[in-house]
Scaffold this active site. Sequence first.
Site, PDB file in Angstrom:
ATOM      1  CD  GLU A  60      11.404  93.742   9.075  1.00  0.00           C
ATOM      2  OE1 GLU A  60      11.287  94.690   9.317  1.00  0.00           O
ATOM      3  OE2 GLU A  60      11.977  93.221   7.879  1.00  0.00           O
ATOM      4  CG  PHE A 122      22.437  93.214  -0.145  1.00  0.00           C
ATOM      5  CD1 PHE A 122      22.590  94.628  -0.170  1.00  0.00           C
ATOM      6  CD2 PHE A 122      21.392  92.361  -0.276  1.00  0.00           C
ATOM      7  CE1 PHE A 122      21.340  95.349   0.057  1.00  0.00           C
ATOM      8  CE2 PHE A 122      20.172  93.207  -0.528  1.00  0.00           C
ATOM      9  CZ  PHE A 122      20.072  94.448  -0.222  1.00  0.00           C
ATOM     10  CD  GLN A 123      18.481  92.759   2.877  1.00  0.00           C
ATOM     11  OE1 GLN A 123      18.020  91.568   2.441  1.00  0.00           O
ATOM     12  NE2 GLN A 123      17.519  93.829   2.820  1.00  0.00           N
ATOM     13  CE  LYS A 172      18.573  82.528  -0.508  1.00  0.00           C
ATOM     14  NZ  LYS A 172      18.583  83.695  -1.578  1.00  0.00           N
ATOM     15  CG  MET A 493       4.565 109.398  32.062  1.00  0.00           C
ATOM     16  SD  MET A 493       3.558 109.656  33.422  1.00  0.00           S
ATOM     17  CE  MET A 493       2.851 108.051  33.392  1.00  0.00           C
TER      18      MET A 493
END
Lengths: 596, 177
Positions: A60, A122-123, A172, A493
Amino acid sequence: MTTVPTKTETQAMTGAEILVQALADQGVEVVFGYPGGAVLPIYDALFRQNRVRHILVRHEQGAVHAAEGYARSTGKVGVVLVTSGPGATNCVTGLTDALMDSVPVVCLTGQVPTHMIGNDAFQEADTIGITRPCTKHNYLVKQVDDLARIVHEAFYIARSGRPGPVVVDLPKNVVMAAGEYVAPTNLDEPRHASYRPQLDPDRAKIEAAIEMIASAKRPLFYTGGGIINSGPQAVEKLREFVRLTGYPITNTLMGLGGYPASDKQFLGMLGMHGTYEANLAMAECDLMIAIGSRFDDRVTGRLTDFSKGSKKIHIDIDPSSINKNVRVELGIVADCGRALAAMVELWKKRRHKPDAGALGAWWDKIATWRAKDCLRYRQSADVIKPQYALQRLYEATKGKDVYFTTEVGQHQMWAAQFLKFEEPKRWMTSGGLGTMGYGFPAAMGVQVAHPDALVIDVAGEASFMMNMQELSTMMQYRLPVKAFILNNRYMGMVRQWQEFFHGGRYSESYMDSLPDFVKLAESFGANGVRATKPEEVDQAIRTMIETPGPVLADILVDQEENVYPMIPGGAAHYEMKLGPDHGELKETTDKGMVLV
Amino acid sequence: MTSALYTSAPDPSVERHTFSVLVENEPGVLARVIGLFSGRGYNIESLTVAEVDSVRRLSRINLVTTGSRMIIEQIKNQLDRLVPVHKVHDLTVEGAHLEREIALIKVVGKGEKRVESLRIADIFRAHVVDSTDKSFVFEMTGRPDKIDAFIRLMEPLGLIEISRAGVVAMSRGTDGI
């Protein structure tokens, strides 16, 4: 581009269909995303249409950076679609990056059904809470009838004013419910109850600015990403105004391409690794004209010694950018393009002529700084200098339809110094947040927007490895992105700062067991090429450009090269270090440890 | 014994400012304002919020903060930048304004102290809203410094609990927000 909405009356659809319709009406052509449980109804709606294309990323974070690359190379809003919980939290780095660099992104996140919110489902993650400080604005859509309005509003907020990322969190059950679609009313300037960015400058302030500019003896334009974000008018009017006045101009890292690099009035980039002439001109100017730039600490160095002798004009669309770090004599809140257009008009109307004598003396002084040739480096016969590799890359791509992205670190600074940009939107780099792993997925987004262009990610091997999984996406969608990896086996760096400020104790900045990048490319079905000696660089670049499809170019460069010039963090512009080639010693004390 | 905490003189460049902010009455708006202050390291001395227009769904946040002139200007601009914020007024800059606060103050004591607390409450126009044979709860309304003064006087008289509502503020004169 925005499409004319076809449906003016409302009609019943599912939330997911409403969402897709809203995207289409906002002119969205492509969405970067990754499916999951909470967004399955949306993916189902995407499956049953062909107006909005979907690019399936491999992580993502890659989706957000790809949307950023798409947005910055086109000026359109980049769109992301991810699932709830980890899908949303993986976006946080990209959203923060887009916020810092003012990139218009709309990120659609799935959410558990409204009746389960707060139950540690969940999630489930508190996406709105988590993304509140890293977005320009965010929304939780609680009812399907609010969905269309919120999506239209999200696009407007993302692209208008100072652009930025907007999250729309979609439970949802909301996307599964039946609701009514409402078409956008006025795409360009919808009226919002409380959000109304100020675009037109205050006339009296423009007049005051013009008087200050006309009477300056040692003036300097200091312009940033705001010029590019503002659009073609700002770019065109900036060029006109700078040429009308004959004054010198410097660009920030984000502003490169806002003014042509080949122009004789251009002093190069300023800041920590900017040119000697740009930084000394900042230190010694008597009038600083800052437009669409934000006096970032990488630009100002030590604030108490920042350009003490100058008056400052600051034009920015974001009022909070003015007088944040540096107090200015004249702050003008406006869109850069409109402010510049007003200034050009007034300058011509009043027939202003700069003070030729003073300006001549100022340019003479700048010429002595330029004569230092601050980007000079010591060429080597047997090891590839990263600066040399980039010079050759620039020569090989000059005049082509080419876009560059970068990762973050030494290679990024060398790319900013040695690639020359004549036009805006050709240079995508993570400036504010400094996100390693930005460049490769950003290049993917650029390539999606410009399928026939040459898109090159200038990378370091450490940054590249942070989001290299997107090579798989590039293979799937035939996106021929080229990664030009300046491989020094160090986080360059970090190593440079350890050398300068931590007594050369290279704590955890060396990477053993790096992959063979050529074989890595081949394992994805892509091609790789390697250069180990200076005489191999040109051939490697040619092969990289000419080979169809994605290519990883592994350029093994000098392991201990440092980026110069350098203003150490917290130092003043006049304390710039020009490097060993200019007879200056490297700093090896621990004094710099507190610097950032 | 000297301590850094007590020897450092108050910074004269730090100013106290009172803001009135008109915001959309929607979930999360207060979190945006508070998150802005904590995220950028600004101070909140007092904060009150309540709906003031149920038709247009507007809430008013009254906020007292401290900072240098540049910080105060930043706070105003940063608040103004939040999408659901309609108006930001720095009342301290804009001229004469009123500040009022309500407080409940519980004092427990007997005998002379109890009488003394009642006498002072009368001077300060505090009302007794609850009493037992050993205690009073005073309600008082006034400028924050007046409440500070009352509390200081109650301390030796058996002060055991304070509840303050925070500052509500409004400009004087004919102009509305």
